[in-house]
Scaffold this motif. Structure first.
Motif, PDB file in Angstrom:
ATOM      1  N   LEU A 120      -0.689  15.328  -7.573  1.00  0.00           N
ATOM      2  CA  LEU A 120      -0.671  14.834  -6.186  1.00  0.00           C
ATOM      3  C   LEU A 120      -1.507  15.733  -5.291  1.00  0.00           C
ATOM      4  CD1 LEU A 120       3.028  13.865  -5.341  1.00  0.00           C
ATOM      5  CD2 LEU A 120       1.062  12.333  -5.516  1.00  0.00           C
ATOM      6  N   ARG A 121      -1.436  17.017  -5.561  1.00  0.00           N
ATOM      7  CA  ARG A 121      -2.162  17.974  -4.729  1.00  0.00           C
ATOM      8  C   ARG A 121      -3.668  17.772  -4.871  1.00  0.00           C
ATOM      9  NH1 ARG A 121      -4.376  23.268  -4.657  1.00  0.00           N
ATOM     10  NH2 ARG A 121      -4.456  23.235  -6.923  1.00  0.00           N
ATOM     11  N   SER A 122      -4.144  17.650  -6.116  1.00  0.00           N
ATOM     12  CA  SER A 122      -5.595  17.505  -6.298  1.00  0.00           C
ATOM     13  C   SER A 122      -6.034  16.074  -6.001  1.00  0.00           C
ATOM     14  CB  SER A 122      -5.995  17.936  -7.712  1.00  0.00           C
ATOM     15  OG  SER A 122      -5.174  17.287  -8.655  1.00  0.00           O
ATOM     16  N   GLY A 123      -5.079  15.136  -6.191  1.00  0.00           N
ATOM     17  CA  GLY A 123      -5.230  13.772  -5.687  1.00  0.00           C
ATOM     18  C   GLY A 123      -6.517  13.047  -5.992  1.00  0.00           C
ATOM     19  N   ASP A 124      -6.950  12.996  -7.262  1.00  0.00           N
ATOM     20  CA  ASP A 124      -8.190  12.263  -7.494  1.00  0.00           C
ATOM     21  C   ASP A 124      -7.949  10.966  -8.268  1.00  0.00           C
ATOM     22  OD1 ASP A 124      -7.386  13.613  -9.660  1.00  0.00           O
ATOM     23  OD2 ASP A 124      -9.189  14.827  -9.903  1.00  0.00           O
ATOM     24  N   SER A 125      -6.675  10.572  -8.415  1.00  0.00           N
ATOM     25  CA  SER A 125      -6.450   9.259  -9.014  1.00  0.00           C
ATOM     26  C   SER A 125      -5.176   8.642  -8.458  1.00  0.00           C
ATOM     27  CB  SER A 125      -6.382   9.367 -10.537  1.00  0.00           C
ATOM     28  OG  SER A 125      -5.476  10.361 -10.924  1.00  0.00           O
ATOM     29  N   ARG A 126      -4.859   7.441  -8.893  1.00  0.00           N
ATOM     30  CA  ARG A 126      -3.683   6.735  -8.384  1.00  0.00           C
ATOM     31  C   ARG A 126      -2.404   7.460  -8.798  1.00  0.00           C
ATOM     32  NH1 ARG A 126      -5.959   2.732 -11.012  1.00  0.00           N
ATOM     33  NH2 ARG A 126      -4.040   2.158 -12.137  1.00  0.00           N
ATOM     34  N   THR A 127      -1.393   7.360  -7.944  1.00  0.00           N
ATOM     35  CA  THR A 127      -0.135   8.072  -8.232  1.00  0.00           C
ATOM     36  C   THR A 127       0.479   7.599  -9.555  1.00  0.00           C
ATOM     37  OG1 THR A 127       1.009   6.473  -6.820  1.00  0.00           O
ATOM     38  CG2 THR A 127       0.497   8.610  -5.851  1.00  0.00           C
ATOM     39  N   ALA A 157       4.834   1.029  -9.993  1.00  0.00           N
ATOM     40  CA  ALA A 157       5.285   0.601  -8.663  1.00  0.00           C
ATOM     41  C   ALA A 157       5.333   1.759  -7.664  1.00  0.00           C
ATOM     42  CB  ALA A 157       6.667  -0.021  -8.780  1.00  0.00           C
ATOM     43  N   LEU A 158       4.782   2.901  -8.044  1.00  0.00           N
ATOM     44  CA  LEU A 158       4.875   4.072  -7.156  1.00  0.00           C
ATOM     45  C   LEU A 158       4.083   3.877  -5.874  1.00  0.00           C
ATOM     46  CD1 LEU A 158       4.596   7.110  -9.574  1.00  0.00           C
ATOM     47  CD2 LEU A 158       6.565   6.377  -8.257  1.00  0.00           C
ATOM     48  N   PRO A 159       4.577   4.470  -4.789  1.00  0.00           N
ATOM     49  CA  PRO A 159       3.826   4.398  -3.526  1.00  0.00           C
ATOM     50  C   PRO A 159       2.519   5.203  -3.615  1.00  0.00           C
ATOM     51  CG  PRO A 159       5.733   5.844  -3.290  1.00  0.00           C
ATOM     52  CD  PRO A 159       5.846   5.188  -4.634  1.00  0.00           C
ATOM     53  N   SER A 160       1.706   5.047  -2.585  1.00  0.00           N
ATOM     54  CA  SER A 160       0.405   5.727  -2.570  1.00  0.00           C
ATOM     55  C   SER A 160       0.579   7.239  -2.391  1.00  0.00           C
ATOM     56  CB  SER A 160      -0.406   5.220  -1.396  1.00  0.00           C
ATOM     57  OG  SER A 160       0.229   5.657  -0.193  1.00  0.00           O
ATOM     58  N   ARG A 161      -0.507   7.949  -2.616  1.00  0.00           N
ATOM     59  CA  ARG A 161      -0.488   9.400  -2.450  1.00  0.00           C
ATOM     60  C   ARG A 161      -0.095   9.770  -1.018  1.00  0.00           C
ATOM     61  NH1 ARG A 161      -4.769  13.247  -1.197  1.00  0.00           N
ATOM     62  NH2 ARG A 161      -4.144  15.318  -1.947  1.00  0.00           N
ATOM     63  N   ASP A 162      -0.615   9.048  -0.043  1.00  0.00           N
ATOM     64  CA  ASP A 162      -0.290   9.351   1.355  1.00  0.00           C
ATOM     65  C   ASP A 162       1.204   9.208   1.622  1.00  0.00           C
ATOM     66  OD1 ASP A 162      -2.879   9.886   1.819  1.00  0.00           O
ATOM     67  OD2 ASP A 162      -3.334   8.025   2.910  1.00  0.00           O
ATOM     68  N   ALA A 163       1.801   8.169   1.027  1.00  0.00           N
ATOM     69  CA  ALA A 163       3.242   7.975   1.193  1.00  0.00           C
ATOM     70  C   ALA A 163       4.005   9.161   0.599  1.00  0.00           C
ATOM     71  CB  ALA A 163       3.679   6.676   0.514  1.00  0.00           C
ATOM     72  N   PHE A 164       3.521   9.648  -0.546  1.00  0.00           N
ATOM     73  CA  PHE A 164       4.152  10.814  -1.173  1.00  0.00           C
ATOM     74  C   PHE A 164       4.053  12.036  -0.272  1.00  0.00           C
ATOM     75  CE2 PHE A 164       4.153   8.804  -5.386  1.00  0.00           C
ATOM     76  CZ  PHE A 164       5.382   9.243  -5.825  1.00  0.00           C
ATOM     77  N   MET A 168       7.098  14.510   1.714  1.00  0.00           N
ATOM     78  CA  MET A 168       7.228  15.969   1.626  1.00  0.00           C
ATOM     79  C   MET A 168       7.827  16.563   2.903  1.00  0.00           C
ATOM     80  SD  MET A 168       5.826  16.801  -1.342  1.00  0.00           S
ATOM     81  CE  MET A 168       5.146  15.711  -2.572  1.00  0.00           C
ATOM     82  N   ASN A 169       7.754  15.800   4.011  1.00  0.00           N
ATOM     83  CA  ASN A 169       8.366  16.237   5.274  1.00  0.00           C
ATOM     84  C   ASN A 169       7.837  17.565   5.807  1.00  0.00           C
ATOM     85  OD1 ASN A 169      10.032  14.203   6.049  1.00  0.00           O
ATOM     86  ND2 ASN A 169      11.741  14.859   4.778  1.00  0.00           N
ATOM     87  N   VAL A 170       6.548  17.775   5.726  1.00  0.00           N
ATOM     88  CA  VAL A 170       6.013  19.027   6.291  1.00  0.00           C
ATOM     89  C   VAL A 170       4.871  18.771   7.267  1.00  0.00           C
ATOM     90  CG1 VAL A 170       6.710  20.672   4.520  1.00  0.00           C
ATOM     91  CG2 VAL A 170       4.647  19.331   4.186  1.00  0.00           C
ATOM     92  N   GLY A 171       4.810  17.571   7.824  1.00  0.00           N
ATOM     93  CA  GLY A 171       3.743  17.317   8.782  1.00  0.00           C
ATOM     94  C   GLY A 171       2.616  16.520   8.156  1.00  0.00           C
ATOM     95  N   PRO A 172       1.401  16.646   8.721  1.00  0.00           N
ATOM     96  CA  PRO A 172       0.268  15.852   8.249  1.00  0.00           C
ATOM     97  C   PRO A 172      -0.072  16.128   6.777  1.00  0.00           C
ATOM     98  CG  PRO A 172      -0.444  17.526   9.832  1.00  0.00           C
ATOM     99  CD  PRO A 172       1.054  17.534   9.836  1.00  0.00           C
ATOM    100  N   PRO A 173      -0.766  15.183   6.127  1.00  0.00           N
ATOM    101  CA  PRO A 173      -1.081  15.301   4.704  1.00  0.00           C
ATOM    102  C   PRO A 173      -1.691  16.642   4.307  1.00  0.00           C
ATOM    103  CG  PRO A 173      -1.804  13.169   5.520  1.00  0.00           C
ATOM    104  CD  PRO A 173      -1.281  13.913   6.706  1.00  0.00           C
ATOM    105  N   GLU A 174      -2.595  17.159   5.133  1.00  0.00           N
ATOM    106  CA  GLU A 174      -3.257  18.417   4.722  1.00  0.00           C
ATOM    107  C   GLU A 174      -2.264  19.582   4.662  1.00  0.00           C
ATOM    108  OE1 GLU A 174      -4.294  17.481   9.041  1.00  0.00           O
ATOM    109  OE2 GLU A 174      -4.197  16.446   7.103  1.00  0.00           O
TER     110      GLU A 174
END
Length: 207
Positions: A120-127, A157-164, A168-174
C-alpha cells in the motif's frame, strides 16, 4: 458499542515499544499492536473476517496467559519460549493453547499485514493485487484450499488505495504513506526477531 476507529499511530507506537535494547519482544505492546491491526481488519468489513476472527481469538488467549498466574513468564516472547519449552518439545507440541502456538499464528498473519502495508505504501498496483500477492507470500501456505479460494475472491472487492489510506486515520494520503514508512520497519523488526527465535527453537511448524 461500535469498535474504536483504527489508528495507524497507535499501531506504530505499540510496535515501537515492543523491542527492548536486549532485542526482546515485549508481549504487552505486541498484543496492543495487534488489537490495533484487528481494528484495521474489521474496518475493511467482512472480507477479512476469516483472519480477524482468528486473530481476536488468539489475542484473547494470549491476554489470558499474560494476565494469568504465570504472568511473569509471559513478559516477553523470549521468556515465554523458555518457560513453555521447559516442559519439553513433545509436551509443547501437544498443547493447542500454548503461547508459542498462539503467537506463531499471529506471527504468520503479521507477515501478511506487513507485506500488504508495504504494498500500500509503495502503491504501484491495485489493492486486490497487493493483497493477493502478500497473502500468497505468507498466509496462503498455512490455509486449506477452501479458505485460499475464498480469500482470493474476497480480495477482488477491496476498496481503492486512497480509501485504505483514509482508513489509516492520520490525515491526508501523503501523511498516511509517511507513517506507513515509519511503522513498517518496526513491524518488520518484531517479525524478524520472532522468526529467528522460533527458528532457533524449531517452533515454526507447531501444529
Amino acid at each position: 458499542a461500535a469498535p474504536a476507529a483504527f489508528s495507524l499511530r497507535e499501531v506504530l507506537d505499540a510496535f515501537q515499544r515492543c523491542v527492548t535494547e536486549q532485542r526482546e519482544v515485549l508481549l504487552e505492546p505486541y498484543l496492543s499492536g495487534w488489537r490495533g491491526l484487528i481494528r484495521f481488519l474489521q474496518s475493511l468489513g467482512a472480507v477479512f473476517s476469516f483472519i480477524s476472527k482468528d486473530a481476536v481469538a488468539k489475542v484473547q488467549l494470549m491476554e489470558g496467559h499474560c494476565g494469568g498466574q504465570q504472568r511473569q513468564q509471559y513478559v516477553s516472547l523470549q521468556s515465554m519460549v523458555r518457560h513453555e519449552l521447559a516442559a519439553g518439545p513433545a509436551a509443547l507440541r501437544a498443547r493447542s493453547d500454548s503461547g508459542c502456538r498462539t503467537v506463531l499464528r499471529l506471527h504468520r498473519a503479521l507477515r501478511w499485514l506487513q507485506l500488504f502495508l508495504e504494498g500500500l505504501r509503495s502503491g504501484d498496483s491495485r489493492t486486490s493485487v497487493i493483497c493477493t500477492d502478500a497473502y500468497n507470500a505468507s498466509l496462503a501456505a498455512h490455509h486449506p484450499w477452501v479458505i485460499r479460494k475464498a480469500a482470493t475472491v474476497a480480495f477482488c472487492a477491496l476498496p481503492s488505495r486512497d480509501a485504505f489510506l483514509e482508513i489509516m486515520n492520520v490525515g491526508p494520503p501523503e501523511e498516511a504513506v509517511a507513517m506507513l514508512g515509519e511503522a513498517i520497519p518496526y513491524i518488520g523488526d518484531v517479525y524478524s526477531i520472532t522468526q529467528d527465535l522460533f527458528a532457533q527453537h524449531k517452533l515454526l511448524d507447531l501444529p
